[in-house]
Scaffold this active site. Structure first.
Site, short mmCIF file in Angstrom:
data_model
loop_
_atom_site.label_atom_id
_atom_site.label_comp_id
_atom_site.label_asym_id
_atom_site.label_seq_id
_atom_site.Cartn_x
_atom_site.Cartn_y
_atom_site.Cartn_z
N ASP A 9 0.85 -1.19 0.00
CA ASP A 9 0.00 0.00 0.00
C ASP A 9 0.89 1.24 0.00
O ASP A 9 1.67 1.45 0.93
CB ASP A 9 -0.90 -0.01 1.24
CG ASP A 9 -2.12 0.88 1.08
OD1 ASP A 9 -2.04 1.86 0.33
OD2 ASP A 9 -3.15 0.59 1.71
N ASP A 10 0.80 2.05 -1.05
CA ASP A 10 1.55 3.31 -1.16
C ASP A 10 3.06 3.13 -1.30
O ASP A 10 3.85 3.95 -0.82
CB ASP A 10 1.27 4.23 0.05
CG ASP A 10 -0.19 4.68 0.12
OD1 ASP A 10 -0.92 4.47 -0.85
OD2 ASP A 10 -0.56 5.24 1.17
N CYS A 47 -5.82 4.32 -4.32
CA CYS A 47 -5.88 2.91 -3.95
C CYS A 47 -7.10 2.14 -4.47
O CYS A 47 -6.95 1.10 -5.11
CB CYS A 47 -5.77 2.76 -2.45
SG CYS A 47 -6.81 3.87 -1.49
N ARG A 51 -7.05 -1.04 -6.99
CA ARG A 51 -7.43 -2.38 -6.54
C ARG A 51 -8.56 -2.96 -7.39
O ARG A 51 -8.59 -4.16 -7.66
CB ARG A 51 -7.84 -2.31 -5.06
CG ARG A 51 -6.67 -2.04 -4.16
CD ARG A 51 -7.05 -1.46 -2.80
NE ARG A 51 -5.86 -0.95 -2.16
CZ ARG A 51 -5.07 -1.65 -1.35
NH1 ARG A 51 -5.39 -2.89 -1.05
NH2 ARG A 51 -3.99 -1.12 -0.84
N LYS A 109 -6.57 -5.30 3.10
CA LYS A 109 -7.41 -4.14 2.75
C LYS A 109 -8.22 -4.42 1.50
O LYS A 109 -7.67 -4.74 0.45
CB LYS A 109 -6.50 -2.92 2.55
CG LYS A 109 -7.21 -1.67 2.04
CD LYS A 109 -6.22 -0.52 2.01
CE LYS A 109 -6.66 0.58 1.07
NZ LYS A 109 -5.70 1.69 1.03
N HIS A 111 -11.49 -2.21 0.50
CA HIS A 111 -11.76 -0.84 0.04
C HIS A 111 -12.55 -0.79 -1.27
O HIS A 111 -12.45 0.17 -2.03
CB HIS A 111 -10.44 -0.07 -0.10
CG HIS A 111 -10.63 1.43 0.03
ND1 HIS A 111 -9.75 2.34 -0.53
CD2 HIS A 111 -11.58 2.17 0.65
CE1 HIS A 111 -10.13 3.56 -0.26
NE2 HIS A 111 -11.25 3.49 0.46
N HIS A 200 0.96 2.31 4.29
CA HIS A 200 -0.04 3.37 4.35
C HIS A 200 0.02 4.07 5.71
O HIS A 200 0.42 3.47 6.71
CB HIS A 200 -1.43 2.73 4.15
CG HIS A 200 -2.53 3.70 3.88
ND1 HIS A 200 -3.12 4.46 4.86
CD2 HIS A 200 -3.17 4.02 2.73
CE1 HIS A 200 -4.07 5.20 4.34
NE2 HIS A 200 -4.12 4.96 3.04
N ASP A 306 -0.21 -0.45 -4.97
CA ASP A 306 -1.46 0.07 -5.53
C ASP A 306 -1.28 1.45 -6.16
O ASP A 306 -2.01 1.81 -7.09
CB ASP A 306 -2.58 0.10 -4.48
CG ASP A 306 -2.25 0.95 -3.26
OD1 ASP A 306 -1.07 1.36 -3.09
OD2 ASP A 306 -3.17 1.20 -2.46
N ASN A 307 -0.33 2.24 -5.68
CA ASN A 307 -0.05 3.57 -6.23
C ASN A 307 1.26 4.06 -5.65
O ASN A 307 1.91 3.35 -4.88
CB ASN A 307 -1.19 4.56 -5.92
CG ASN A 307 -1.68 4.50 -4.49
OD1 ASN A 307 -2.80 4.10 -4.23
ND2 ASN A 307 -0.83 4.85 -3.53
N LYS A 361 1.59 9.97 -4.94
CA LYS A 361 0.18 9.52 -4.91
C LYS A 361 -0.78 10.69 -5.11
O LYS A 361 -0.45 11.83 -4.80
CB LYS A 361 -0.07 8.85 -3.55
CG LYS A 361 -1.50 8.39 -3.29
CD LYS A 361 -1.59 7.76 -1.91
CE LYS A 361 -3.02 7.43 -1.52
NZ LYS A 361 -3.11 6.80 -0.18
#
Length: 552
Positions: A9-10, A47, A51, A109, A111, A200, A306-307, A361
Site C-alpha cells: 500500500d503506497d 488505492c 485495486r 485491505k 476498500h 499506508h 497500488d499507487n 500519490k
C-alpha cells in the site's frame, strides 16, 4: 500453477531493496532475482481504483470505482462508474479462476465496498478477512483519520474483531496461513491475495525493525532522492543519463527545518523502512510455508503496489491534533511507530521515495503511477528487466493466461497478458499505436508508444496538459507539447475517446482532492456527533432564553 498476489500500500518505485531502496526486503528481493522486474509498470494514482483494476482487469470507471470515497465530490456521487463499490456484472480474478477449478483466499485491505453483497465473499473469494476502509491502525482496531468513526473488519462477509495481540502484517499472513493449512488436503490450485496495510498512514512498525535505520535518513530527502536516482540508473531501471526532475517549488528544503523537526522526519522515514522490512519478514513466513508444503515451485508470485507514495500531512488539517488526542495518538520521537503513534512522511519524503519520478500519490505524474512489479514462478525466467509499458489492468489477463483459462473467461477485460514479454516472445505488451488511458479525480494520463500525455490537479499540479517522451525522460523534465504540436493534439484526441468510452465525469480545473478529503471528513464527523451538537445547541438556546427573561 498457484498464484500469490502480494500488494503493498503506497509503495514508491524505488522503495524495495531490489529497486534500490534502503529497506531490507530480502524475501521480495529473492523473488525479483528468481523472476522479472518491470521498469515501466503503471497503476492508478489512488488505492481503490487501482485495486478494482488489479482484481478485474477492467478500467476503474467500468468497475464503479472512478475515484475513492474519501475524495468523491457531490457532482459524481451515485453516478455510473462512481458508486464506490464493484458494480453488478463486474467479475474479479477470484470469480474467473473459480470457473477454472481454483480456490481463493484474501486477507487485508479491500476498500471496494462495504456490507452485504459488496465484500470479497460476494466476489469469488471462499475465505477472507478484510478491512473495508482505506486504512486503519496497525496495532489496534481503531480508525486513523476523522473520515472514519471505526475500523470495520470482516471475516467471510461478517463483522469481525481483531485479536488482542495484533500487528497488521503479521496478522494478515497468519490468517492466510490458517486458511491454507485448513484446506491442505484439497488438491485444487489456489489464489492467495494478501493486501498489506504497509506502508499506508499510519506508518507503524515494531522497534526491532525501525532500529535498523537509525541515522540512515539524517542527510534528508534531497540526498535520498538523488541517491535513488543514481541507483536506478546503475540497476538498469531507467536509462543512463535520464534527468531527475527538480523538486516542486512548494516542497521544503531539508536545511530549512529545525534540528528537532529533522530528527522527527528522519525517524519517520526510519519507521517507513522498518514497516517495509516487517512486511517482508512476514512474507518470508508465507514463502517458507509453501516450501514446506511442496507448493513453492508451482506458485507464481506477483508483488506490486497500488499507487505511489503518500504525501499527506494530516496534522496540517484544522482540528486533527484534537482528533489525535481523542483517539489515543501521539508523535513522540522515542516511541515513533510503536503502539499509539501516528506517523507519516509528508510530501518531501514521498517525492524522494518516488525517485526518479515527479510528485507522488493522488497525481498522474510518474511518482504517482510508476511502481514496482515483480513476477516470479514456473515459466518465468530469472534475472529479467522488462521495460515494456504495462498496466495494472494487465495482471488479471496474465494470471488467466498462465492458468490456461478458456477464452470466454477473458471477456470484458481491458488489459493484456504480460506472458509474451515475460517469455521473450514479444518486446512490447502494447504496440506503438495503441493508447492506454488512466483517470482518477481529474488526474489523467494517456500512454501511447513511448509517449505520455498527462494532467495533474491542484494543489501540486496546475490542471494543464503536458507531453513527455517517457522512454528517455522518466522524470518528466521536458514538456514536448509546444515542440510536437501534432502529436500533442493526437494524444489529446485519444484521451477524449478514452474519456467518452469509459464514462469519465470531468472535474473543474479548481478541483483539489486534499480539500475534498477535508470536506468529506467534516461531514462524517458532523453526522457522527449530530446528537451531541444538537444537545449543545439546545443548551445554548435555553441559556440564551433564560438570560433574556432575566433581563426582562
Amino acid at each position: 500453477p498457484n498464484f500469490v498476489l502480494l500488494l503493498i500500500d503506497d509503495g514508491g518505485f524505488t522503495d524495495l531493496g531490489a529497486y534500490g531502496g534502503e529497506a531490507r526486503t530480502p524475501n521480495i528481493d529473492s523473488l525479483a532475482a528468481r523472476g522479472a522486474m518491470f521498469t515501466s509498470y503503471h497503476t492508478s494514482p489512488l488505492c481503490a481504483p487501482s485495486r478494482a483494476m488489479l482484481l478485474t482487469g477492467m478500467d476503474n470507471h467500468r468497475t464503479g470505482l472512478g475515484t475513492i470515497p474519501e475524495t468523491l465530490p457531490a457532482a459524481q456521487q451515485g453516478k455510473p462508474g462512481y458508486t464506490m463499490s464493484l458494480e453488478p456484472g463486474v467479475q474479479t480474478i477470484a470469480t474467473r479462476l473459480k470457473a477454472e477449478g481454483y480456490r481463493s483466499y484474501m486477507t487485508g485491505k479491500w476498500h471496494l465496498g462495504h456490507g452485504a453483497g459488496e465484500l470479497p465473499d460476494s466476489h469469488g473469494f471462499e475465505r477472507s478477512f478484510v478491512l473495508d476502509a482505506s486504512g486503519a491502525d496497525n496495532w489496534a482496531q481503531k480508525p486513523y483519520m476523522p473520515y472514519y468513526t471505526s475500523a470495520d473488519w470482516f471475516e467471510d462477509g461478517k463483522p469481525a474483531t481483531l485479536p488482542a495481540h495484533f500487528y497488521s502484517s503479521e496478522f494478515l499472513v497468519d490468517q492466510m496461513l490458517a486458511y491454507l493449512e485448513a484446506d491442505k488436503a484439497r488438491s485444487e490450485p489456489f489464489l492467495a491475495y494478501v493486501a498489506f496495510q504497509a506502508i499506508h498512514i499510519p506508518l507503524q512498525a515494531p522497534r526491532q525493525f525501525t532500529d535498523h535505520y537509525q541515522g540512515v535518513y539524517d542527510q534528508g530527502w534531497e540526498a535520498t532522492r538523488v541517491k535513488r536516482w543514481r541507483e536506478a540508473q546503475a540497476r538498469g531501471l531507467i536509462p543512463q543519463g535520464a534527468a531527475l526532475a527538480p523538486p516542486h517549488a512548494q516542497l521544503r528544503q531539508w536545511e530549512s527545518l529545525s534540528t528537532a523537526d529533522r530528527a522527527l522526519y528522519a525517524k519517520s522515514m526510519a519507521v517507513h523502512a522498518g514497516m517495509l522490512e516487517a512486511m517482508d519478514h512476514h512474507i518470508g513466513r508465507l514463502i517458507a510455508y509453501l516450501k514446506e508444503r511442496g507448493q513453492f515451485d508451482n506458485t507464481i508470485f506477483i508483488v506490486t503496489s497500488d499507487n505511489g507514495p503518500e504525501p499527506s500531512d494530516p496534522i496540517a488539517q484544522i482540528g486533527f491534533g484534537t482528533w489525535m488526542q481523542q483517539n489515543g495518538y501521539h508523535r513522540e520521537l522515542e516511541t515513533l511507530g510503536e503502539q499509539g503513534s501516528l506517523v507519516f512522511i509528508g510530501p518531501e519524503w514521498a517525492n524522494a521515495t518516488a525517485s526518479p519520478g515527479a510528485l507522488f500519490k493522488f497525481h498522474a505524474a510518474e511518482g504517482g503511477l510508476r511502481v514496482p512489479l515483480i513476477a516470479a514462478g514456473p515459466g518465468i525466467a530469472g534475472g529479467q528487466r522488462v521495460a515494456s509499458n504495462s498496466f495494472v489492468t494487465d495482471v488479471v489477463p496474465t494470471l488467466l493466461d498462465y492458468a490456461a483459462a478458456q477464452a470466454g473467461e477473458r471477456d470484458g477485460i481491458d488489459g493484456k497478458s504480460l506472458r509474451p514479454v515475460l517469455s521473450g516472445a514479444a518486446e512490447r505488451t502494447y504496440d506503438a499505436d495503441t493508447p492506454v488511458g488512466i483517470e482518477v479525480g481529474g488526474n489523467a494520463a494517456l500512454f501511447k508508444g513511448d509517449y505520455k500525455l498527462t494532467r495533474n490537479t491542484l494543489p501540486w499540479g496546475d490542471a494543464r496538459w503536458r507531453l513527455y517522451h517517457l522512454a528517455s525522460d522518466p522524470g518528466e523534465t521536458r514538456d514536448l507539447s509546444a515542440s510536437e504540436p501534432e502529436r500533442f493534439a493526437a494524444l489529446q484526441a485519444d484521451y477524449g475517446r478514452y474519456q467518452q468510452r469509459m464514462g469519465v465525469l470531468p472535474l473543474p480545473d479548481s478541483f483539489d482532492p486534499f480539500k475534498q478529503v477535508a470536506r468529506n471528513s467534516m461531514k462524517v464527523q458532523l453526522l457522527h456527533h449530530r446528537w451531541h451538537l444538537a444537545f449543545a445547541a439546545l443548551l445554548l438556546a435555553g441559556f440564551w432564553f433564560w438570560r433574556r427573561r432575566r433581563r426582562r
